[in-house]
Design a protein around this motif. Structure first.
Motif, PDB file in Angstrom:
ATOM      1  N   VAL A  62       0.842  -1.190   0.000  1.00 48.45           N
ATOM      2  CA  VAL A  62       0.000   0.000   0.000  1.00 48.45           C
ATOM      3  C   VAL A  62       0.879   1.243   0.000  1.00 48.45           C
ATOM      4  N   ASP A  63       0.584   2.160  -0.908  1.00 49.47           N
ATOM      5  CA  ASP A  63       1.268   3.449  -0.937  1.00 49.47           C
ATOM      6  C   ASP A  63       0.527   4.358   0.027  1.00 49.47           C
ATOM      7  N   TRP A  64       1.087   4.571   1.204  1.00 51.82           N
ATOM      8  CA  TRP A  64       0.379   5.284   2.259  1.00 51.82           C
ATOM      9  C   TRP A  64       0.336   6.789   2.034  1.00 51.82           C
ATOM     10  N   ASN A  65       0.915   7.266   0.941  1.00 49.58           N
ATOM     11  CA  ASN A  65       0.756   8.673   0.578  1.00 49.58           C
ATOM     12  C   ASN A  65      -0.510   8.873  -0.241  1.00 49.58           C
ATOM     13  N   GLY A  66      -1.232   7.805  -0.495  1.00 48.82           N
ATOM     14  CA  GLY A  66      -2.502   7.911  -1.200  1.00 48.82           C
ATOM     15  C   GLY A  66      -2.366   8.039  -2.698  1.00 48.82           C
ATOM     16  N   GLU A  67      -1.185   7.795  -3.252  1.00 52.86           N
ATOM     17  CA  GLU A  67      -0.993   7.966  -4.673  1.00 52.86           C
ATOM     18  C   GLU A  67      -1.487   6.768  -5.475  1.00 52.86           C
ATOM     19  N   ILE A  68      -1.429   5.577  -4.919  1.00 50.21           N
ATOM     20  CA  ILE A  68      -1.806   4.387  -5.666  1.00 50.21           C
ATOM     21  C   ILE A  68      -2.962   3.656  -4.988  1.00 50.21           C
ATOM     22  N   LYS A  69      -2.812   3.339  -3.755  1.00 48.43           N
ATOM     23  CA  LYS A  69      -3.799   2.546  -3.017  1.00 48.43           C
ATOM     24  C   LYS A  69      -4.670   3.450  -2.153  1.00 48.43           C
ATOM     25  N   PRO A  70      -5.746   2.893  -1.626  1.00 43.59           N
ATOM     26  CA  PRO A  70      -6.666   3.722  -0.829  1.00 43.59           C
ATOM     27  C   PRO A  70      -6.161   4.018   0.572  1.00 43.59           C
ATOM     28  N   ARG A  71      -6.687   5.070   1.134  1.00 46.19           N
ATOM     29  CA  ARG A  71      -6.561   5.302   2.570  1.00 46.19           C
ATOM     30  C   ARG A  71      -7.609   4.394   3.208  1.00 46.19           C
ATOM     31  N   ILE A  72      -7.252   3.810   4.333  1.00 45.05           N
ATOM     32  CA  ILE A  72      -8.126   2.825   4.967  1.00 45.05           C
ATOM     33  C   ILE A  72      -8.360   3.212   6.418  1.00 45.05           C
ATOM     34  N   GLU A  97     -13.580   1.860   5.649  1.00 41.20           N
ATOM     35  CA  GLU A  97     -13.823   2.940   4.690  1.00 41.20           C
ATOM     36  C   GLU A  97     -12.542   3.067   3.874  1.00 41.20           C
ATOM     37  N   LEU A  98     -12.662   2.873   2.572  1.00 39.90           N
ATOM     38  CA  LEU A  98     -11.523   3.004   1.677  1.00 39.90           C
ATOM     39  C   LEU A  98     -11.761   4.202   0.773  1.00 39.90           C
ATOM     40  N   LYS A  99     -10.786   5.075   0.712  1.00 33.70           N
ATOM     41  CA  LYS A  99     -10.865   6.257  -0.146  1.00 33.70           C
ATOM     42  C   LYS A  99      -9.703   6.193  -1.124  1.00 33.70           C
ATOM     43  N   PHE A 100     -10.046   6.085  -2.415  1.00 40.20           N
ATOM     44  CA  PHE A 100      -9.047   5.956  -3.455  1.00 40.20           C
ATOM     45  C   PHE A 100      -8.636   7.327  -3.980  1.00 40.20           C
ATOM     46  N   PRO A 101      -7.414   7.442  -4.484  1.00 39.95           N
ATOM     47  CA  PRO A 101      -6.940   8.723  -5.009  1.00 39.95           C
ATOM     48  C   PRO A 101      -7.812   9.289  -6.128  1.00 39.95           C
ATOM     49  N   ASP A 102      -8.475   8.419  -6.887  1.00 37.66           N
ATOM     50  CA  ASP A 102      -9.310   8.894  -7.998  1.00 37.66           C
ATOM     51  C   ASP A 102     -10.715   9.309  -7.552  1.00 37.66           C
ATOM     52  N   GLY A 103     -10.960   9.313  -6.218  1.00 35.74           N
ATOM     53  CA  GLY A 103     -12.247   9.750  -5.699  1.00 35.74           C
ATOM     54  C   GLY A 103     -13.219   8.626  -5.382  1.00 35.74           C
ATOM     55  N   ARG A 104     -12.937   7.422  -5.860  1.00 42.97           N
ATOM     56  CA  ARG A 104     -13.811   6.288  -5.535  1.00 42.97           C
ATOM     57  C   ARG A 104     -13.737   5.992  -4.048  1.00 42.97           C
ATOM     58  N   GLU A 105     -14.824   5.426  -3.537  1.00 36.65           N
ATOM     59  CA  GLU A 105     -14.868   4.998  -2.144  1.00 36.65           C
ATOM     60  C   GLU A 105     -15.502   3.621  -2.067  1.00 36.65           C
ATOM     61  N   ASP A 106     -15.161   2.873  -1.046  1.00 31.81           N
ATOM     62  CA  ASP A 106     -15.740   1.556  -0.819  1.00 31.81           C
ATOM     63  C   ASP A 106     -15.897   1.372   0.683  1.00 31.81           C
ATOM     64  N   SER A 107     -16.882   0.573   1.083  1.00 30.95           N
ATOM     65  CA  SER A 107     -17.153   0.318   2.504  1.00 30.95           C
ATOM     66  C   SER A 107     -17.396  -1.172   2.733  1.00 30.95           C
ATOM     67  N   PRO A 108     -16.357  -2.003   2.586  1.00 30.65           N
ATOM     68  CA  PRO A 108     -16.561  -3.436   2.814  1.00 30.65           C
ATOM     69  C   PRO A 108     -16.817  -3.733   4.284  1.00 30.65           C
ATOM     70  N   ARG A 109     -17.485  -4.862   4.507  1.00 31.38           N
ATOM     71  CA  ARG A 109     -17.777  -5.345   5.863  1.00 31.38           C
ATOM     72  C   ARG A 109     -17.425  -6.826   5.923  1.00 31.38           C
ATOM     73  N   TRP A 110     -16.874  -7.226   7.055  1.00 31.97           N
ATOM     74  CA  TRP A 110     -16.487  -8.614   7.236  1.00 31.97           C
ATOM     75  C   TRP A 110     -17.007  -9.131   8.581  1.00 31.97           C
ATOM     76  N   LEU A 111     -17.187 -10.429   8.644  1.00 30.65           N
ATOM     77  CA  LEU A 111     -17.386 -11.147   9.904  1.00 30.65           C
ATOM     78  C   LEU A 111     -16.056 -11.851  10.163  1.00 30.65           C
ATOM     79  N   GLU A 112     -15.506 -11.645  11.353  1.00 30.90           N
ATOM     80  CA  GLU A 112     -14.162 -12.159  11.603  1.00 30.90           C
ATOM     81  C   GLU A 112     -14.053 -12.790  12.982  1.00 30.90           C
TER      82      GLU A 112
END
Length: 135
Positions: A62-72, A97-112
């Motif tokens: 993960v590129d934690w500067n947000g250039e490639i992968k999402p902020r999590i 909550e995942l925020k991608f550099p291109d503006g996309r967002e995702d909100s996956p949920r898991w049972l763990e």
């Protein structure tokens, strides 16, 4: 310390290991993630067998500067913890909550669930994660 207080203290200690793991993952702190797992970690992720090296590689990729992968950001809820001597189990719900550099967002949920073992300190030895499916 009365038994109930001891149980609560042990559960809080075990839950702290899990919470620290996800906080470290959010920051991309590979060393802290590594410290929370046993060397022989077994991870079942949505029907696939993975190991500690897979988890660490995913964090490192993960590129934690947000250039490639999402902020999590993770939120854990509904924790149920049981401590029996040097073994502990935790079941919980995980939401991200995942925020991608291109503006996309995702909100996956898991049972763990996780199994931890105490040697010199608590470490996760098994982690099982499956996507939560809406009814």
């Amino acid at each position: 310390m009365p038994a109930k207080q001891q149980d609560a203290a042990a559960a809080a200690e075990v839950e702290g290991v899990l919470l620290d793991l996800f906080e470290a993952g959010q920051r991309g702190d590979v060393d802290a993630v590594r410290a929370g797992h046993a060397d022989d970690l077994l991870l079942y992720k949505s029907g696939r067998e993975k190991h500690r090296t897979d988890l660490l590689a995913a964090i490192e990729a993960v590129d934690w500067n947000g250039e490639i992968k999402p902020r999590i950001q993770y939120w854990l809820s509904d924790l149920v913890t049981r401590v029996d001597g040097d073994l502990a189990t935790i079941t919980y719900r995980n939401r991200a909550e995942l925020k991608f550099p291109d503006g996309r967002e995702d909100s996956p949920r898991w049972l763990e669930n996780a199994i931890l073992e105490r040697t010199d300190r608590w470490r996760i030895v098994f982690l099982h994660s499956s996507y939560e499916v809406a009814d």
